[in-house]
Design an enzyme around this catalytic site. Structure first.
Site, PDB file in Angstrom:
ATOM      1  N   ASP A  82       0.850  -1.190   0.000  1.00  0.00           N
ATOM      2  CA  ASP A  82       0.000   0.000   0.000  1.00  0.00           C
ATOM      3  C   ASP A  82       0.893   1.249   0.000  1.00  0.00           C
ATOM      4  O   ASP A  82       1.833   1.339   0.784  1.00  0.00           O
ATOM      5  CB  ASP A  82      -0.870  -0.051   1.274  1.00  0.00           C
ATOM      6  CG  ASP A  82      -1.940   1.017   1.313  1.00  0.00           C
ATOM      7  OD1 ASP A  82      -2.395   1.455   0.225  1.00  0.00           O
ATOM      8  OD2 ASP A  82      -2.342   1.412   2.429  1.00  0.00           O
ATOM      9  N   HIS A  83       0.605   2.186  -0.861  1.00  0.00           N
ATOM     10  CA  HIS A  83       1.370   3.446  -0.934  1.00  0.00           C
ATOM     11  C   HIS A  83       2.870   3.237  -1.060  1.00  0.00           C
ATOM     12  O   HIS A  83       3.654   3.873  -0.341  1.00  0.00           O
ATOM     13  CB  HIS A  83       1.059   4.341   0.272  1.00  0.00           C
ATOM     14  CG  HIS A  83      -0.334   4.862   0.267  1.00  0.00           C
ATOM     15  ND1 HIS A  83      -0.776   5.814  -0.627  1.00  0.00           N
ATOM     16  CD2 HIS A  83      -1.411   4.517   1.020  1.00  0.00           C
ATOM     17  CE1 HIS A  83      -2.061   6.048  -0.411  1.00  0.00           C
ATOM     18  NE2 HIS A  83      -2.480   5.261   0.560  1.00  0.00           N
ATOM     19  N   GLY A 179      -7.271   8.372   7.708  1.00  0.00           N
ATOM     20  CA  GLY A 179      -7.405   8.716   9.127  1.00  0.00           C
ATOM     21  C   GLY A 179      -8.833   9.059   9.504  1.00  0.00           C
ATOM     22  O   GLY A 179      -9.776   8.743   8.774  1.00  0.00           O
ATOM     23  N   ALA A 208     -11.263   4.880   3.506  1.00  0.00           N
ATOM     24  CA  ALA A 208     -12.681   4.527   3.708  1.00  0.00           C
ATOM     25  C   ALA A 208     -13.096   4.501   5.180  1.00  0.00           C
ATOM     26  O   ALA A 208     -14.294   4.491   5.469  1.00  0.00           O
ATOM     27  CB  ALA A 208     -12.983   3.179   3.060  1.00  0.00           C
ATOM     28  N   ASN A 228     -10.171   0.506   0.564  1.00  0.00           N
ATOM     29  CA  ASN A 228      -9.097   0.383   1.565  1.00  0.00           C
ATOM     30  C   ASN A 228      -9.563   0.819   2.954  1.00  0.00           C
ATOM     31  O   ASN A 228     -10.059   1.936   3.116  1.00  0.00           O
ATOM     32  CB  ASN A 228      -7.935   1.307   1.187  1.00  0.00           C
ATOM     33  CG  ASN A 228      -7.124   0.811   0.020  1.00  0.00           C
ATOM     34  OD1 ASN A 228      -7.480  -0.164  -0.625  1.00  0.00           O
ATOM     35  ND2 ASN A 228      -6.036   1.484  -0.264  1.00  0.00           N
ATOM     36  N   ALA A 230      -8.020   1.098   6.909  1.00  0.00           N
ATOM     37  CA  ALA A 230      -6.859   0.965   7.810  1.00  0.00           C
ATOM     38  C   ALA A 230      -7.190   1.440   9.220  1.00  0.00           C
ATOM     39  O   ALA A 230      -7.177   0.655  10.168  1.00  0.00           O
ATOM     40  CB  ALA A 230      -5.667   1.754   7.251  1.00  0.00           C
TER      41      ALA A 230
HETATM   42  P1  13P Z   1      -8.208   4.792   6.291  1.00  0.00           P
HETATM   43  O1  13P Z   1      -7.117   4.748   7.306  1.00  0.00           O
HETATM   44  O2  13P Z   1      -8.918   6.085   6.262  1.00  0.00           O
HETATM   45  O3  13P Z   1      -9.124   3.622   6.401  1.00  0.00           O
HETATM   46  O4  13P Z   1      -7.504   4.681   4.854  1.00  0.00           O
HETATM   47  C1  13P Z   1      -6.984   3.454   4.447  1.00  0.00           C
HETATM   48  C2  13P Z   1      -6.255   3.566   3.175  1.00  0.00           C
HETATM   49  O5  13P Z   1      -6.672   4.213   2.251  1.00  0.00           O
HETATM   50  C3  13P Z   1      -5.007   2.803   3.046  1.00  0.00           C
HETATM   51  O6  13P Z   1      -4.363   3.060   1.853  1.00  0.00           O
END
Ligand code: 13P
Length: 282
Positions: A82-83, A179, A208, A228, A230
């Site tokens: 991711d990223h 976040g 999300a 996504n 997190a």
């Molecule tokens: P959130 O932390 O807002 O769920 O974002 C997750 C994300 O986009 C990871 O790439």
């Protein structure tokens, strides 16, 4: 089963009008909890790690954990970077055995983002590993990633970006942020539909956590194929651990509070899989 790439998972989702949940994992417990939820829901799933997560325990540690969990599971599991913050990190993930790679050149100028993303696509192509890239800037803060200057994806630029890079999926900036949101996020859904109308590859929604369920569903209806999550998982895990330690302040066995953390994550991921409509799609 063995780890699968995200390529077919996302194409199937696009065809079926649902999204595959992509969940950021930070430790072995979160890996186990996410895969358990996917098994319960009979859903394909993507587990992903950011550069700062990789810094925490080392890339091969996450690879080994997710590979082992996938091999014990009956649902398809992909492991995604991711990223990815540099060409070097993308190549490290490729060599390690990640089955899906994001290169995030969204901070670069448009032409530089194209050049970097294409370089990663060319390098991953020989191994058949699909690449996600981002155009526009998703705002907010996630780990070391901070963007105070969000910018929406331009639909015309998206067409050129996809054509010139050859990427497999595109992360769009339509008003979500990484976040916790301060108020209710206002998404530019018309922009999403416009991008969907011009670009044929699967589209990805970042940030999300905290987006209302109905809005996530609407994004999926308008063409998002990977969502996504997190922050909400991190909160769920930590809440579980805190809850256990509050009730058992003398506890010293990590298995005990780890178990509570896992229960919270599994419950949340089951809800998110339902929200994405990927339940029963494995
Ligand atoms: P959130 O932390 O807002 O769920 O974002 C997750 C994300 O986009 C990871 O790439």
């Amino acid at each position: 089963m063995s780890l699968v790439t995200s390529k077919q998972l996302l194409l199937d989702a696009q065809k079926g009008g649902y999204a595959v949940g992509a969940f950021n994992v930070e430790n072995m417990e979160m890996v186990m909890a996410v895969v358990k939820a996917a098994e319960q829901m009979k859903a394909p799933v993507i587990l992903q790690t950011t550069p700062s997560t990789i810094k925490y325990a080392g890339i091969s540690m996450y690879y080994a954990n997710v590979k082992a969990a996938a091999e014990q599971a009956e649902v398809p599991v992909a492991l995604h970077l991711d990223h990815g913050s540099s060409f070097a990190l993308a190549m490290q993930a490729l060599r390690t055995g990640y089955t899906s790679i994001m290169i995030d050149g969204s901070k670069e100028a448009f032409e530089d983002n194209i050049a970097l993303s294409k370089r990663v696509v060319d390098a991953c192509g020989a191994s058949g590993i699909p690449v996600e890239a981002e155009l526009g800037k998703v705002g907010g803060k996630e780990d070391d990633l901070e963007c105070n200057d969000p910018g929406y994806t331009d639909p015309e630029d998206a067409v050129r970006f996809v054509e010139e890079t050859g990427i497999d999926s595109l992360a769009v900036a339509i008003g979500t942020a990484h976040g916790i949101y301060k108020g209710e996020p206002k998404l530019d859904l018309e922009r999403l539909s416009e991008i969907r109308g011009k670009v044929s590859i699967p589209l990805v929604l970042h940030g999300a956590s905290g987006v209302p369920d109905e809005t996530v569903r609407e994004c999926i209806r308008r063409g998002i194929c990977k969502v996504n999550f997190a922050t909400e998982l991190r909160i769920a895990y930590s809440d579980g651990v805190k809850e256990y330690l509050k009730e058992n302040p003398d506890a010293f066995d990590p298995k005990k509070y780890g178990m509570k953390g896992m229960e919270h994550v599994t419950e949340l991921v089951c809800e998110k899989i339902k929200l994405c409509g990927s339940d029963g799609k494995a």
